[in-house]
Design a protein around this motif. Sequence first.
Motif: not given
Length: 520
Positions: A162-163, A167-170, A315-316
């Motif tokens: 969940r963290y 952090r990664d916008g979903g 994320k990227v």
Amino acid sequence: MAQSHHVARRKQIKSIALSGVSERRRGLAQEKMTENGVFSRDKVLTIDTMNPTVKNVEYAVRGPIVQRAIQIEKELREGVKKPFTEVIKANIGDAHAMGQQPITFFRQVLALCSYPELLNENMFPEDAKNRARRILQACGGGSVGAYSASQGIDCVRQDVARYIERRDGGVPCDPDNVYLTTGASDGIVTMLKLLVCGEGASRTGVMISIPQYPLYSAALAELGAVQVNYYLNEEKCWSMDLSELERSLAEARKHCNPKALCIINPGNPTGQVQSRQCIEDVIRFAAKERLFLMADEVYQDNVYAEGCQFHSFKKVLFELGPEYSDNVELASFHSTSKCYMGECGFRGGYMEVINMDPEVQAQLSKLVSVRLCPPVPGQALMDLVVNSPQPGEPSHTTFMKERTATLSLLAEKAKLTEQILNTVPGITCNPVQGAMYSFPNISLPEKSIKEAKALGQAPDMFYCMKLLEETGICLVPGSGFGQKDGTYHFRMTILPPTDKLKILLAKVKEFHQKFTQQYS
């Protein structure tokens, strides 16, 4: 007949002698007579019979300079006179040893988990008690002294997932892809074990940045893998350069099979924060060249420089779209040891794997089961990092105050370090954009370089050893991290208290000027 007997006897003696040589070469135990007539045997495990890859392992952060620093501390305690009264160890990112205070909420919950009787006391806030109860309910027998599942406590892995999503916008995170580890180092070494195979030209190569954190070179040496160096660009604040990655890979493919690319962001020892564009370039490069990505992101909260921002590789990767997010294999690592926590001794951490072959992931699960489980108190602490007090909870205000104060102070000390070092003729320090270290370039007189080489020492090792003996300051020479030929550096942590850091920097400035004059 007598002649025949003598010939046979000589052959027997020669055979015995050769047998002894053969046995010694093979490391077989040899019996020998002691002075009092008792037979003793040679050691089974000797420097010649031990695992040869272990002898190739080097770890500069705790190397010869640190060993000498420990000796000097002992000498000071015994009353030996020195030109200083204490050793300042600025060689390692051990925050609490340097005086950084622990986060109150973390220690409250850990105290409650360690001694559950405290749950009956009124001295702890209710949110700390609730966190402790939840962790204890997930432990065997309600005790952090019990083993956990090898992959880690289930509810902690869910909290980590969940963290990561927040952090990664979903971007989704599957708890089954999360492995709790004994610090980030454990996860990194485990992944390298999975990657390394082959012999000769097919032996696995692993691309690591130079300068690098010595864990990587040490682990690769122990595993007998091929270290493939790519150089960060010091002139551009230690940024990654795509053309350098291409050069390094092409050169490596002539003698090994490069399979993985390791990135440390924010950087250790160099303190840079890679731009989003840089991370995109690296992901595209890894996809094109079929490389497994390993993203060491343990300093992700340690970003200080204006205009810099931490971007997770995951994320990227997902923002680049399915062409990359469905194919590029990635393992990323985090730890409780750095950031604002600095809880090195608890050895908490996690690893998330993305796009791993299911059969390989089954082997990963088997491999981590061999070490039973990570330390359960470290797992509990990791849970608190990823599931910290929320607005409206009793501990939230104090937690945010302590977190902000710690990171703000580190940012101030990063700037202070850069500014003071850049006032010293012959020392050039890039901005400390993140992490916990400066890695300044030092100009050394030719005379000192020659003297160092005559002693069999790297020139910056010679410099740092002199610094230690004359000032009591313990730094790590750049040669322990790798650097371009003909350049010299040292790594210095920014962790000491501000007053001690100022003293340390003033001593370094004075020493460098004296050293330069002495060897000019």
